[in-house]
Write a protein that holds these residues in place. Structure first.
Motif, mmCIF file in Angstrom:
data_model
loop_
_atom_site.group_PDB
_atom_site.id
_atom_site.type_symbol
_atom_site.label_atom_id
_atom_site.label_comp_id
_atom_site.label_asym_id
_atom_site.label_seq_id
_atom_site.Cartn_x
_atom_site.Cartn_y
_atom_site.Cartn_z
ATOM 1 N N GLU A 10 0.842 -1.197 0.000
ATOM 2 C CA GLU A 10 0.000 0.000 0.000
ATOM 3 C C GLU A 10 0.873 1.240 0.000
ATOM 4 O O GLU A 10 1.869 1.307 0.726
ATOM 5 C CB GLU A 10 -0.933 0.006 1.214
ATOM 6 C CG GLU A 10 -2.123 -0.916 1.054
ATOM 7 C CD GLU A 10 -3.307 -0.446 1.890
ATOM 8 O OE1 GLU A 10 -3.348 0.750 2.224
ATOM 9 O OE2 GLU A 10 -4.169 -1.271 2.178
ATOM 10 N N THR B 68 2.395 4.792 0.849
ATOM 11 C CA THR B 68 2.445 5.601 2.070
ATOM 12 C C THR B 68 3.451 6.721 1.858
ATOM 13 O O THR B 68 4.443 6.558 1.154
ATOM 14 C CB THR B 68 2.839 4.743 3.283
ATOM 15 O OG1 THR B 68 2.787 5.550 4.457
ATOM 16 C CG2 THR B 68 4.236 4.166 3.144
ATOM 17 N N ALA C 202 -4.178 -4.227 11.182
ATOM 18 C CA ALA C 202 -3.768 -2.846 10.913
ATOM 19 C C ALA C 202 -4.422 -2.318 9.639
ATOM 20 O O ALA C 202 -4.902 -1.180 9.589
ATOM 21 C CB ALA C 202 -2.243 -2.783 10.789
ATOM 22 N N SER C 203 -4.470 -3.156 8.600
ATOM 23 C CA SER C 203 -5.044 -2.703 7.325
ATOM 24 C C SER C 203 -6.541 -2.437 7.442
ATOM 25 O O SER C 203 -7.073 -1.547 6.776
ATOM 26 C CB SER C 203 -4.769 -3.735 6.231
ATOM 27 O OG SER C 203 -5.519 -4.924 6.433
ATOM 28 N N ARG D 122 -6.849 0.976 9.033
ATOM 29 C CA ARG D 122 -6.428 1.972 8.050
ATOM 30 C C ARG D 122 -7.533 2.217 7.033
ATOM 31 O O ARG D 122 -7.788 3.365 6.624
ATOM 32 C CB ARG D 122 -5.160 1.492 7.339
ATOM 33 C CG ARG D 122 -3.898 1.681 8.139
ATOM 34 C CD ARG D 122 -3.336 3.069 7.998
ATOM 35 N NE ARG D 122 -3.029 3.401 6.606
ATOM 36 C CZ ARG D 122 -2.515 4.555 6.206
ATOM 37 N NH1 ARG D 122 -2.262 5.506 7.088
ATOM 38 N NH2 ARG D 122 -2.245 4.777 4.935
ATOM 39 N N GLU E 112 -5.071 7.195 10.342
ATOM 40 C CA GLU E 112 -3.785 7.407 9.655
ATOM 41 C C GLU E 112 -2.656 6.629 10.319
ATOM 42 O O GLU E 112 -1.701 6.224 9.659
ATOM 43 C CB GLU E 112 -3.445 8.889 9.592
ATOM 44 C CG GLU E 112 -3.203 9.573 10.918
ATOM 45 C CD GLU E 112 -2.834 11.046 10.733
ATOM 46 O OE1 GLU E 112 -1.635 11.353 10.891
ATOM 47 O OE2 GLU E 112 -3.726 11.860 10.444
ATOM 48 N N ARG E 113 -2.719 6.457 11.630
ATOM 49 C CA ARG E 113 -1.726 5.665 12.339
ATOM 50 C C ARG E 113 -2.427 4.831 13.405
ATOM 51 O O ARG E 113 -3.529 5.159 13.857
ATOM 52 C CB ARG E 113 -0.662 6.545 13.013
ATOM 53 C CG ARG E 113 0.403 7.030 12.076
ATOM 54 C CD ARG E 113 1.694 7.381 12.812
ATOM 55 N NE ARG E 113 1.542 8.396 13.820
ATOM 56 C CZ ARG E 113 1.551 9.712 13.575
ATOM 57 N NH1 ARG E 113 1.653 10.148 12.333
ATOM 58 N NH2 ARG E 113 1.449 10.582 14.562
ATOM 59 N N TRP F 8 2.732 3.576 9.370
ATOM 60 C CA TRP F 8 1.417 3.126 9.824
ATOM 61 C C TRP F 8 1.311 3.029 11.346
ATOM 62 O O TRP F 8 0.223 3.154 11.900
ATOM 63 C CB TRP F 8 1.116 1.733 9.248
ATOM 64 C CG TRP F 8 0.507 1.745 7.889
ATOM 65 C CD1 TRP F 8 0.637 2.706 6.923
ATOM 66 C CD2 TRP F 8 -0.324 0.721 7.333
ATOM 67 N NE1 TRP F 8 -0.049 2.331 5.791
ATOM 68 C CE2 TRP F 8 -0.650 1.123 6.016
ATOM 69 C CE3 TRP F 8 -0.796 -0.488 7.798
ATOM 70 C CZ2 TRP F 8 -1.456 0.348 5.179
ATOM 71 C CZ3 TRP F 8 -1.593 -1.267 6.972
ATOM 72 C CH2 TRP F 8 -1.923 -0.849 5.679
#
Length: 805
Positions: free
Chosen positions: A524, A526, A637-638, A641, A646-647, A670
């Motif tokens: 992804e 970033t 995490a994905s 997101r 954003e984090r 991330w």
């Protein structure tokens, strides 16, 4: 069982518990395998005997749900997917999942496997239910802390609800307890809870121990018993009535299942019955720390935690009225007989209390096994509890001994229709509910000379449904003339029809692998990210001190969020970026807390629960996820997101090695790591301030001692842990010793981590400045992590630990 009928769901930690649940009326049973489940101390089941368990359950018209209710770490994802495929192949009816990444993988890789959101996912609001629905979840197990009024605000028609009705109450919100992890590196989010809530504590108020008499178990709730609330829960639309207890005995499973079976059946038959004294005796006798409806009627801080013991008690047997050299007398509150087990409650440490079996009852005098009881240690007036009833235990064991007949009434009805004529295929239509499947024979029917396929012969073959969740209800024979077909062909058609019906609906299953999913995450796009150091402040004094230091941005996490406006104003004056923290928990009706944050006009919001994700999804505010979202692998995490965060703060359950594995699996930028903090151990609806520093049942009449006093809980080794209350009157107990990841900074940096956070608790302005300066140098690569670790150890009064790292 009609799919619309409410379900009674029983626990099983071993084979005997499975049998006890089925024999006593469970509609479904939940159990775990030897990996990835939140009760690792249970005997559990293996990959080898899973098919046998599912055959036994389906043979009796009972569903089987497998608990997969832990966080999954990055290096375990391949094993987790292998277990998902095993469960799907074994015909498991659903999995109960905590990890949002695992829920996503199940939907992508094993689409025939239903996913239920575990109570470990901390779903406490309709907004949280909306989030779970987006994961493909088919049912949510709601937090135990919800009241009947709060439960009624969920849309039970849109998302089936599962509610705990009996068993142990965790004092902390499930999925949010870090006590075992913080104190002993045994994570409750990994099935290794050390039950620190059942330990004694002293209340330290403004530096002095508060005398609470014999109340020492300040965090040990009574057990949940909602048998009287079944009619209300049915009215609300609850789908599944869940009994806790995968670590309990088969006698417990038998007794509790049978009591709740009667209660639920009575309501469904529109003839509600009040639970009897015998019902409550069975519930108390098989396991009880006291029975209470939990939070179903709202909070009552004077009743939830009795605080006099943390162990099993059983029913109250009476008080001691006389003590002899080798016997005693009671004002007995219930019948006693030789062989019964008793324990004497002296109001002290439960580890030192006495107990034993009755040997003889003579002239109201109770005699025990010789030498078992030290009578001089007992006192007139001591409470006595009955802990064992061998006669009841034998009765309960008999309920699941020997052959357990299948309960056809609990199976789903099948309606068969056969048709065809000689020279043409046999056509079998099978209907279950609103679904119909059709199959045809591979060879044509023949004209029968002697033994045509009569309705009776068809029923004998098509009715062989023992090892399925179905039963033959009707059979329509529409053959033209006298025909015959091989019985093996009828059996094949029956098996294929059943298999097709077990797949609830056609599912599009894209051909994709775990590695492709992980590769998509890693690739992804970033933006380039510069190293940052942020500081979370819990007071304006800390915030003002931090504003004078070289920090990249600030978080405010105040007990009184009405001060958030002041925090934002101070940050604006100093030209600093500030994020405001949401409460850890959000229930229906508490959206006002979110609006207050928006009205303060910060730069961003620290998202601490999944309900907040739904509320802020269209907000222009920047959004960063907190550790309480439990991000433990690249897939979870994905997911967050994709919801606009954003984090993400790395889960506090991870070791340094697991953090580096996670960091290597996601794009740079991330993640944010809390490198210094006092670990928040218990986060709970139970208010210690109200319970033990007031006579109030709730915030309405407690007098708000939390606003007037500095309170700590002293544990068994003498450490005093800080206690705080938040805006929702929920309490957090923090570890007294700070934790640092400084020693591991170099490998964390090498893995790609660039965002680091310091979280303050009781630090003064001077301490705040010193801590920030030390970590600023580390993040700017002007200091060594190991040297900082040694320096922090020397300057912290209580020491500083590497903790979970």
């Amino acid at each position: 069982m009609n799919p619309e009928t409410p379900e009674l769901l029983a626990p099983a930690g071993d084979w005997e518990c499975v049998r006890a649940a089925v024999a006593n009326g469970a509609d479904a049973v939940f159990f775990g395998l030897s990996r990835f489940n939140a009760r690792m101390r249970a005997e559990n089941f293996t990959e080898e005997n899973l098919p046998e368990v599912m055959r036994f359950l389906h043979n009796h018209g009972v569903k089987g749900y497998v608990t997969f209710n832990v966080l999954v770490f990055t290096d375990e994802l391949a094993d987790a997917v292998a277990q998902l495929r095993l469960l799907e192949a074994a015909g498991v009816d659903a999995i109960i999942v905590q990890d949002v990444g695992l829920a996503h993988l199940a939907r992508r890789l094993t689409p025939r496997l239903r996913v239920h959101a575990s109570t470990q996912m901390t779903i406490t609001s309709p907004e949280g239910a909306e989030f779970a629905a987006g994961l493909g979840v088919r049912r949510i197990v709601l937090a135990r802390e919800l009241s009947l009024r709060e439960l009624a605000k969920f849309d039970a028609a849109a998302m089936p609800l599962e509610v705990f009705v009996h068993g142990a109450l965790c004092v902390a919100y499930s999925g949010q307890c870090l006590t075992s992890e913080s104190l002993g590196q045994r994570s409750a989010n990994r099935g290794e809870c050390a039950q620190a809530c059942r330990m004694p504590y002293e209340l330290v108020v403004d530096g002095a121990v508060r005398d609470l008499g014999d109340k020492r178990y300040l965090l040990s709730p009574q057990d949940l018993a909602a048998v009287r609330e079944i009619p209300n829960l049915v009215r609300i639309g609850v789908k599944s009535f869940k009994i806790e207890g995968r670590l309990k005995s088969p006698e417990y499973v038998a007794a509790v299942t049978s009591v709740y079976r009667q209660a639920l059946d009575a309501v469904l038959a529109d003839r509600p019955r009040a639970p009897t004294e015998d019902d409550f005796y069975r519930l108390e006798m098989t396991f009880s720390r006291g029975l209470y409806p939990g939070w179903l009627h709202g909070v009552n801080h004077q009743e939830l935690v009795g605080a006099r013991y943390g162990k099993k008690r059983g029913p109250f047997a009476g008080r001691i009225t006389a003590i002899g050299r080798d016997h005693l007398e009671l004002d007995a509150a219930l019948p006693l007989k030789p062989g019964d087990g008793l324990v004497f409650d002296t109001g002290g440490d439960t580890n030192a209390e006495q107990g034993g079996r009755l040997y003889e009852i003579r002239d109201r005098k109770l005699f025990f096994e010789h030498g078992r009881i030290d009578f001089p240690r007992l006192k007139i007036g001591d409470r006595v509890w009955k802990t064992d009833d061998p006669a009841l235990a034998r009765e309960l064991r008999a309920s699941f001994a020997g052959n357990i007949a299948p309960r056809d009434a609990r199976k789903q009805p099948l309606h068969f229709r056969v048709s065809g004529s000689a020279g043409h295929s046999l056509r079998l239509e099978t209907q279950s509910g609103n679904r119909t499947v059709t199959f045809e024979s591979a060879q044509p029917l023949a004209t029968a000379i002697k033994q045509p396929l009569t309705t009776e012969r068809l029923a004998a073959q098509l009715g062989k449904l023992d090892e399925t969740p179905f039963r033959l209800e009707t059979l329509e024979n529409d053959f033209e003339g006298r025909v015959i077909a091989p019985l093996s062909e009828l059996n094949r058609l029956r098996r294929e029809s059943v298999a097709a019906l077990l797949v609830e609906a056609p599912v599009f299953a894209p051909k994709i692998s775990l590695e492709e999913i992980l590769s998509d995450v890693r690739e992804e796009p970033t933006a380039e990210t510069n190293p940052t150091l942020s500081v979370l402040c819990r007071s304006l004094e800390q915030l003002n001190a931090a504003l004078l230091e070289p920090v990249d941005h600030l978080y405010a996490d105040f007990e009184d969020i009405r001060r958030y406006g002041d925090a934002v104003a101070h940050a604006r004056d100093a030209g600093k970026i500030i994020f405001l923290a949401t409460p850890r928990i959000q229930k229906a009706g508490e959206e006002g807390f979110f609006k207050l944050i928006e009205n303060a006009r910060p730069d961003g919001v620290l998202i601490r629960n999944v309900g907040a994700i739904a509320h802020f999804k269209n907000s222009p505010l920047r959004k960063i996820g907190y550790f309480s979202l439990n991000v433990s692998n690249p897939v979870s995490a994905s997911i967050f997101r994709a919801h606009g965060l954003e984090r993400l703060t790395v889960s506090y359950d991870l070791t340094a090695g697991q953090v580096t594995a996670l960091a290597r699996g996601v794009p740079a930028g991330w993640l944010e790591l809390t490198i210094h903090q006092h670990m928040p151990m218990f986060h709970m609806e139970h208010c210690v301030f109200a319970a033990f520093m007031s006579t109030g049942a709730s915030f309405l009449d407690c007098g708000r001692p939390c606003e007037k006093h500095r309170v700590h809980l002293r544990d068994r080794v003498g450490i005093e842990h800080p206690l705080r209350a938040d805006v929702g009157c929920r309490n957090t107990l923090f570890n007294a010793a700070a934790q640092t990841g400084a020693k591991f900074f170099d490998p964390l940096w090498s893995a790609g981590l660039r965002h680091f956070r310091v979280e303050l608790l009781e630090e003064t302005a001077a301490e705040t400045a010193a801590i920030i300066a030390a970590y600023r140098a580390l993040v700017d690569r002007r200091g060594e992590g190991d040297a900082l670790w040694q320096r922090l150890k020397a300057t912290h009064q209580l020491g500083i630990t590497q903790g979970t790292y």
